[in-house]
Each structure stands twice: as structure tokens, then as C-alpha cells.
Design a protein around this motif. Sequence first.
Motif, PDB file in Angstrom:
ATOM      1  N   ASP A   1       0.810  -1.226   0.000  1.00  0.00           N
ATOM      2  CA  ASP A   1       0.000   0.000   0.000  1.00  0.00           C
ATOM      3  C   ASP A   1       0.845   1.278   0.000  1.00  0.00           C
ATOM      4  O   ASP A   1       0.321   2.382   0.102  1.00  0.00           O
ATOM      5  N   GLY A   2       2.168   1.144  -0.114  1.00  0.00           N
ATOM      6  CA  GLY A   2       3.057   2.294  -0.232  1.00  0.00           C
ATOM      7  C   GLY A   2       3.618   2.822   1.072  1.00  0.00           C
ATOM      8  O   GLY A   2       4.431   3.739   1.064  1.00  0.00           O
ATOM      9  N   THR A   3       3.200   2.276   2.179  1.00  0.00           N
ATOM     10  CA  THR A   3       3.735   2.737   3.457  1.00  0.00           C
ATOM     11  C   THR A   3       5.106   2.115   3.707  1.00  0.00           C
ATOM     12  O   THR A   3       5.442   1.070   3.154  1.00  0.00           O
ATOM     13  N   THR A   4       5.879   2.778   4.539  1.00  0.00           N
ATOM     14  CA  THR A   4       7.197   2.248   4.906  1.00  0.00           C
ATOM     15  C   THR A   4       7.246   2.061   6.415  1.00  0.00           C
ATOM     16  O   THR A   4       6.615   2.796   7.162  1.00  0.00           O
ATOM     17  N   GLU A   5       8.011   1.065   6.808  1.00  0.00           N
ATOM     18  CA  GLU A   5       8.164   0.764   8.228  1.00  0.00           C
ATOM     19  C   GLU A   5       9.635   0.462   8.494  1.00  0.00           C
ATOM     20  O   GLU A   5      10.218  -0.394   7.840  1.00  0.00           O
ATOM     21  N   GLN A   6      10.215   1.169   9.435  1.00  0.00           N
ATOM     22  CA  GLN A   6      11.598   0.908   9.796  1.00  0.00           C
ATOM     23  C   GLN A   6      11.659  -0.328  10.693  1.00  0.00           C
ATOM     24  O   GLN A   6      10.845  -0.483  11.602  1.00  0.00           O
ATOM     25  N   VAL A   7      12.604  -1.203  10.396  1.00  0.00           N
ATOM     26  CA  VAL A   7      12.755  -2.465  11.116  1.00  0.00           C
ATOM     27  C   VAL A   7      14.138  -2.492  11.746  1.00  0.00           C
ATOM     28  O   VAL A   7      15.135  -2.182  11.090  1.00  0.00           O
ATOM     29  N   SER A   8      14.215  -2.872  12.994  1.00  0.00           N
ATOM     30  CA  SER A   8      15.498  -2.991  13.675  1.00  0.00           C
ATOM     31  C   SER A   8      16.136  -4.342  13.330  1.00  0.00           C
ATOM     32  O   SER A   8      15.555  -5.389  13.591  1.00  0.00           O
ATOM     33  N   LEU A   9      17.317  -4.290  12.754  1.00  0.00           N
ATOM     34  CA  LEU A   9      18.006  -5.539  12.432  1.00  0.00           C
ATOM     35  C   LEU A   9      18.579  -6.205  13.678  1.00  0.00           C
ATOM     36  O   LEU A   9      19.007  -7.346  13.626  1.00  0.00           O
ATOM     37  N   ARG A  10      18.571  -5.517  14.783  1.00  0.00           N
ATOM     38  CA  ARG A  10      19.015  -6.144  16.040  1.00  0.00           C
ATOM     39  C   ARG A  10      18.086  -7.290  16.426  1.00  0.00           C
ATOM     40  O   ARG A  10      18.466  -8.186  17.151  1.00  0.00           O
ATOM     41  N   ASP A  11      16.832  -7.255  15.927  1.00  0.00           N
ATOM     42  CA  ASP A  11      15.906  -8.356  16.167  1.00  0.00           C
ATOM     43  C   ASP A  11      16.165  -9.525  15.224  1.00  0.00           C
ATOM     44  O   ASP A  11      15.678 -10.623  15.444  1.00  0.00           O
ATOM     45  N   VAL A  12      16.914  -9.281  14.150  1.00  0.00           N
ATOM     46  CA  VAL A  12      17.168 -10.292  13.121  1.00  0.00           C
ATOM     47  C   VAL A  12      18.572 -10.875  13.241  1.00  0.00           C
ATOM     48  O   VAL A  12      18.775 -12.071  13.113  1.00  0.00           O
ATOM     49  N   VAL A  13      19.553 -10.008  13.499  1.00  0.00           N
ATOM     50  CA  VAL A  13      20.965 -10.404  13.550  1.00  0.00           C
ATOM     51  C   VAL A  13      21.369 -10.615  15.001  1.00  0.00           C
ATOM     52  O   VAL A  13      21.106  -9.778  15.857  1.00  0.00           O
ATOM     53  N   SER A  14      22.039 -11.716  15.270  1.00  0.00           N
ATOM     54  CA  SER A  14      22.365 -12.038  16.660  1.00  0.00           C
ATOM     55  C   SER A  14      23.767 -11.624  17.078  1.00  0.00           C
ATOM     56  O   SER A  14      24.229 -12.005  18.119  1.00  0.00           O
ATOM     57  N   GLY A  15      24.454 -10.874  16.278  1.00  0.00           N
ATOM     58  CA  GLY A  15      25.785 -10.397  16.662  1.00  0.00           C
ATOM     59  C   GLY A  15      26.444  -9.721  15.482  1.00  0.00           C
ATOM     60  O   GLY A  15      26.285 -10.149  14.340  1.00  0.00           O
ATOM     61  N   LEU A  16      27.135  -8.649  15.730  1.00  0.00           N
ATOM     62  CA  LEU A  16      27.771  -7.893  14.661  1.00  0.00           C
ATOM     63  C   LEU A  16      29.189  -8.389  14.429  1.00  0.00           C
ATOM     64  O   LEU A  16      29.991  -8.447  15.350  1.00  0.00           O
ATOM     65  N   ARG A  17      29.462  -8.766  13.197  1.00  0.00           N
ATOM     66  CA  ARG A  17      30.817  -9.166  12.798  1.00  0.00           C
ATOM     67  C   ARG A  17      31.165  -8.383  11.554  1.00  0.00           C
ATOM     68  O   ARG A  17      30.386  -8.359  10.600  1.00  0.00           O
ATOM     69  N   ILE A  18      32.311  -7.736  11.538  1.00  0.00           N
ATOM     70  CA  ILE A  18      32.645  -6.837  10.440  1.00  0.00           C
ATOM     71  C   ILE A  18      32.877  -7.553   9.120  1.00  0.00           C
ATOM     72  O   ILE A  18      32.739  -6.956   8.077  1.00  0.00           O
ATOM     73  N   GLU A  19      33.213  -8.827   9.148  1.00  0.00           N
ATOM     74  CA  GLU A  19      33.508  -9.514   7.898  1.00  0.00           C
ATOM     75  C   GLU A  19      32.266 -10.060   7.210  1.00  0.00           C
ATOM     76  O   GLU A  19      32.345 -10.602   6.120  1.00  0.00           O
ATOM     77  N   ILE A  20      31.098  -9.893   7.809  1.00  0.00           N
ATOM     78  CA  ILE A  20      29.867 -10.402   7.223  1.00  0.00           C
ATOM     79  C   ILE A  20      29.111  -9.261   6.559  1.00  0.00           C
ATOM     80  O   ILE A  20      28.901  -8.211   7.148  1.00  0.00           O
TER      81      ILE A  20
END
Length: 101
Positions: free
Chosen positions: A44-63
Motif C-alpha cells: 500500500d506504499g507505506t514504509t516501516e523501519q525495522v530494527s536488524l538487532r531483532d534479526v541479527v544475533s551479533g555484529l561481525r565486520i567480515e559479514i
Amino acid sequence: MSVAAGMMMLGPMLAAGGEGPQRFGWHMYTRYVSLPEAEVRTADGTTEQVSLRDVVSGLRIEIDYFAPAAEFLCNTRTDAVSVRLWNETPAREEVFECFRS
């Protein structure tokens, strides 16, 4: 003995003078990398910001999180038409279309 001590000092000094953070390099983990931000555009054209902290379980710079995160959001959000991801450090922005079969 002094030759060995000199070699132990020379190796890191030469490595520290390289180009900076590179994968598997001397400075590999010295670069700051932020987690991408995501925005889902719906049918319907709306946008929603999603937190990737809920999707990704840890930050690694090589990924590279862009394509896998977009694919996950496209597959789990039935109303998603596209996913826009952007990053501040390093600067990057990409839009992924969600294709339904």
C-alpha cells in the motif's frame, strides 16, 4: 639475543604501516562498522523501519548483512514489496525488491 629482539619489534612495525583495516590483516578488527538500518515498503506504499538487532544475533565486520537481511525480511513479511538497507559506516545504501512466486 638482540637480533631476535629486533626481529620481534620489526614484524609488528612493518605490519602496522599497512593500508589499514583489511580482512585477515593486522588491523582487521580496528575498523568501526555499524549495523545496517532497514526499511520495508509495503504493497500500500507505506514504509516501516525495522530494527536488524531483532534479526541479527551479533555484529561481525567480515559479514555482509545486506542481502541476507533483505531476503529474510522479504520472506517473513508477506506485505513487503521492497527492502531498503543503509549503513553509515561504511556509507552504503541498497534497495532489494521482494519477488513473490
